[in-house]
Design an enzyme around this catalytic site. Structure first.
Site: not given
Ligand code: GLN
Length: 537
Positions: A17, A189, A382, A508, A510
């Site tokens: 969805k 269906t 991270c 992050h 991504e």
């Molecule tokens: N656990 C780590 C922190 O809190 C990294 C968090 C994460 O990778 N999003 O800093």
């Protein structure tokens, strides 16, 4: 007046969805309409921030620091819409608001009920987003499957909504499944008929059926579905399985879905092909010139949705380099048990994504060590940056037992620690650093080379930070502090200039990568992996 499309799902979950809604957004945008999406999630959590990725999949983070459903990630990848905290409406959030109003006495002594108070709050939340974002079309995806008890208030709210705004202003699209029964050699269906029946019982009549199928549907089947589900013949739209999610908008376009939606919403816009998407994204996803193998080392490897944005961003990095990225998923706990990670020896790049909790941490440390010592391109995100710092502290700086205080409160060398455990930074609290923060890049860095500018903004979701007390020691041993948050003096990017490509960031990236506009770090990471493959030849 703004228009609305409500997307519901029937028969089973996991029908795609979210991808369907994102594809609709893509098609409407191509026709020159400004769109946004709202995801309604019927669970009682206020947001998915505290949910285990095994339960929920990835938590997608917006610029304004909301922790949301991963479907919103699809939406930002497919369209130009800017998703914010209001774009994810959960039952928990709705009840929270209604109960707060009740406690304040806003309901003036009335009995507070699901209808009208909860449904009104749902409608208000939807209208607020449409108004604030000033869009032509708001797509509202209702999570769950029709027939679930939990989603009833949402369905009642969209029923009222449609009644209030009238035809041509709101459209119900029901995504349903036509299972192919091998023994009978045909699509069935009946589940779709029943699902639409359930919707009609509560007063919702779908305008368009998006039929998920394995094989093409015949004209007879379309006619039958149209008749029994009370929809127009041309409103039974085939949504066949796609090889790749980025093909879905093209397939739906071929079925004429955008024309159908515009007709039903009475919007006039000239037709437009989504050429760039076809020629650049889909062509390169399906038949790229090159290929690389990249390992993702994490603890939620078993669940494809847990690192959704990471996997997608790798695909985008591949598209930018005309390369297929074959992802080798390595469970960090497995690495802990093994002496050598055999799988790592066959890859041209290693990525460690974000994560919480100490399971598999030592396996990740091993993976970084392998990448650093063998010149394998490394991308840490991270937790992946924190691990890179722990590994560097232990194995390069000789700080035995160095750790993050998240995993060992009493470590002698807390190279990663909570802000208040670090003396020179004050007033930030131990709460999560969430959402967009600015970062300044060093002109000597690979990151600067990738972005082509030194002031960037990226999204965060973490509590722990690099401990600045160790900065000099790390720098002396060759670590480059490539990016920092100048306001709070926090380390945001580290690199190893002596290594072919070793970049790790506290944020992050991504979440901001798109198929037609890969994130610069993912683009350059894949390029580095390609170079590694060339040199190994
Ligand atoms: N656990 C780590 C922190 O809190 C990294 C968090 C994460 O990778 N999003 O800093």
């Amino acid at each position: 007046m703004a228009k609305f499309i409500f997307v519901t799902g029937g028969v089973v979950s996991s029908l795609g969805k979210g991808i369907s809604a994102a594809s609709i957004g893509k098609l409407l945008e191509a026709r020159g309409l400004k769109t946004t999406i709202i995801k309604c999630d019927p669970y009682l959590n206020v947001d998915p921030g505290t949910m285990n990725p095994f339960q929920h999949g990835e938590v997608y983070v917006t610029d304004d620091g909301a922790e949301t459903d991963l479907d919103l990630g699809h939406y930002e990848r497919f369209t130009n819409a800017h998703i914010t905290k209001d774009s994810n409406i959960t039952t928990g959030k709705i009840y929270y608001n209604v109960i707060a109003k009740e406690r304040r006495g806003d309901y003036l002594g009335k009995t507070v009920q699901i209808i009208p108070h909860i449904t009104d709050e749902i409608k208000r939340s939807i209208k607020k987003v449409a108004k604030e974002k000033d869009v032509d079309v708001t797509i509202v995806e209702i999570g769950g499957t029709v027939g679930d008890i939990e989603s009833l208030p949402f369905l009642e709210a969209i029923r009222q909504f449609r009644w209030e705004v009238g035809e041509n202003y709101a459209l119900n699209i029901h995504v349903t499944l036509l299972p192919f029964i091998k023994a009978a050699g045909e699509h069935k269906t009946k589940p779709t008929q029943h699902s639409v029946g359930r919707l009609r019982e509560i007063g919702i009549s779908p305008d368009i059926l998006l039929c998920r199928t394995e094989k093409r549907i015949t004209k007879e089947q379309r006619d039958k579905i149209a008749l029994f589900c009370n929809v127009d013949h041309d409103s039974v739209v085939e949504a066949a399985d796609a090889k790749h999610i980025y093909e879905v908008p093209l397939m739906l376009k071929k079925e004429g879905l955008d024309n159908l939606i515009l007709k039903k919403l009475n919007i006039k816009k000239s037709d437009k092909d989504i050429k760039d998407w076809r020629n650049f994204v889909v062509k390169r996803v399906k038949s790229p010139a090159h290929e690389v193998k990249i390992a993702v080392v994490g603890k939620y490897i078993a669940l494809p949705d847990a690192y959704k944005s990471i996997y997608e961003a790798l695909v985008h990095g591949g598209i930018a380099n005309d390369t297929r990225v074959n992802i080798v998923k390595i469970d960090s706990e497995d690495l802990e048990k093994k002496k050598r990670g055999k799988q790592m020896e066959s890859v041209q790049g290693i990525l460690i994504p974000g994560g919480f909790g100490d399971r598999g941490i030592e396996g990740k440390v091993k993976a970084v060590q392998f990448a650093r010592e063998n010149g394998v391109p490394y991308f840490g995100i991270c937790l992946g940056m924190q691990i890179a710092c722990i590994e560097f502290a232990r194995n390069v700086c000789g700080l035995k037992g160095a750790h993050s205080t998240e995993f060992n409160k009493n470590t002698k060398h807390p190279v990663i620690a909570l802000i208040e455990e670090q003396k020179n930074v004050k007033n930030l609290g131990a709460s999560m650093r969430l959402g967009a923060y600015p970062c300044k890049l060093s002109k000597k860095s690979l990151a600067y080379q990738a972005y082509g500018k030194d002031n960037i903004s990226e999204r965060h979701r973490h509590r722990y930070e690099f401990n600045n007390a160790y900065k000099d020691q790390f720098a002396e041993q060759g670590m480059l502090f490539a990016g920092k948050n100048t306001q709070h003096g926090l380390v945001e990017v580290v690199e190893l200039p002596s290594h072919p490509w070793f970049v790790a960031c506290q944020f992050h990236p991504e979440f901001k990568s798109k198929p037609d506009n890969a994130h610069p770090l993912f683009r350059d990471f894949v390029a580095a992996a390609l170079r590694a493959k060339e040199t190994a030849k």
